[in-house]
Design a protein around this motif. Sequence first.
Motif: not given
Lengths: 253, 206
Positions: A183-184, A186, A191-196, A201
Motif C-alpha cells: 500500500v504505502a 509504489h 499501491h494502486e488502491v491508495a493511489g500511491v 510513496d
Amino acid sequence: MSGIGERIRNGQLWKSIFRVGIPSDRRSRLQVILHNFFLHLHPTRVARSGLKMTYTFCLGGISAFLFILLTITGVFLMFYYVPEVGRAYSDMKDIGFVVPFGRVMRALHRWAAHGMVITVILHMLRVALTGSYKPPREFNWVIGVSLLVLTLLLSFTGYLLPWDQLAFWAITVGTNMAAAVPVAGHDGPFHEVAGVAVDNDVRYALLGGIEVGPNALIRFYVLHCVALPLIAVVLMGVHFWRVRKDGGISRPL
Amino acid sequence: MGEPMIRSSMTRRQFGARVLRAGWWSLALTGIAAAWASVRFFWPRTSYTPPTRFLAGRPEDYGPGEVSLRYLESHRVWVVRGDGGIFAIVARCSHLGCRPNWFAEERRFKCPCHGSNFDAEGRVIAGPAPRPLKRAAVSLTPEGQILVDSADQAEHADAVRDPSFLVPLAEGPRRPSAEAHGRARDEGAAASEASFSGHRWKGDLA
C-alpha cells in the motif's frame, strides 16, 4: 587538609548541589541514589544475585554506554561534517586526514555503532533466554524492541552520510525496499488502491525526491543526528525507569 | 423587580458545559490538524529532478547497435539502436534498483551492487536480477526528433510488443558516419531540449 575538605562539604555551595552528605548507613546510601538525577534512573538497591555477570553479561549497560559514546563522538564529528552533496565526502576525508584525532573520533563512532547493533541484539537474546520479558516486564520488552529498531535505523541513516559509492548504493537499495511495502510503497502490492506512485510513496518521503540526492542527504542527516537520537533517549529513559519500577534488574530466581 | 428580563431554557451550568465541550473539540481538531500537517510536511510538492519527457535527437544520430550514455546522468535511460529501431532502456536494475554500467567491449550492462548482467536489449544474462530491464516510451515528433518519456515505463515483455516503445528506423540510405553527426548535433539537441521542457534541471548534469 581534612579541615578544608570538611569546610567545603559543610559549606552552603556544596550542600546546595549535593543534598545528601557522605553516605554512612543504608538509608543515606539509598538517598544518594534517589536524590541524584543521573543515578535515580537506576534501582536504589541491587540484589547480590543481580550482580552475577554471567546472567546479564551487562549487555544492556554496554548498549547504553555505547549510545553515550556515539552521542559524544557524533557531536565532535558534526563540527566538521556538512551534509551537502559537494562537501560531505571530502569533509569525511578531512576528518580522517586533516583533523587532529579526527580519525580516532570517526573510528570510535563507527566501531561503537557496529558494537551497539551487536550488543542490542545480544541483549534481546539474553532477555528472551532468561525469560525476563515475563510479567510485569511485558511492556518493557515492547519498548526494547522499539529501541532495537531505532538502533538499526540510526545505523542505516548514518550509513549514507559519508556519501561514497557504498553509501549511495546501499541507501538506494535500502530505500527501494521501502518502496516494496504494501500500500504505502509504489512497488508494493495494493499501491494502486491508495493511489500511491513513485512521487508520493514512503520512499519519496524518506528521500525527499524520487532518487537519492541532496534532499535525501539532509533528511538522513537530520534523522541521524537529531530526530532518532531524541526518540531513543526518551525511550531509553522509560526503559530504565521501568526496570527500576519492575523490581530492579532481572536476576536468577 | 423579582422577574428576570430574559428567560432562557439553558441554565448557566449547561451553558458552561457546552462552551467547555466546544473547547475540547476545537483542541482535539487542532491536534488532528497538527498531526496531519506534521506528516504531510515530508512530501514536498516539487522535486528538482529533470523533466521525464525529453528530446533525444534524431534516429540517424545513433549508429547501428549503439548504446548511448548521453541521457544516463540526466534522465537515467540508455537510448539504444537495436535491429528493429530505437528504444530506451531504464537504467535501474530489476533486482534492487541500482544503476548498471554499460561495458561496450562485452556489450553487457553490469550492475555494481550484486553483479547482475544484461545484454544490450536489457535481457538478463547472469546474476540475481529476476526480470529484464524496463523500457521507457519513445515516439517521433513531427520534426523528426525522438521523444522519450521515462515516466511511461513497461516491462521488457510488454514493451517489445508495444509500438509506443520503439521508433522504427526510416527507410532509405543511412548516413555514412553516425558518430561524427552525434558530436555535431550535441548543442542543437541541448537547445531544443531546453525549449521543449521549459526549464532544465538545477543540477544540470547533462
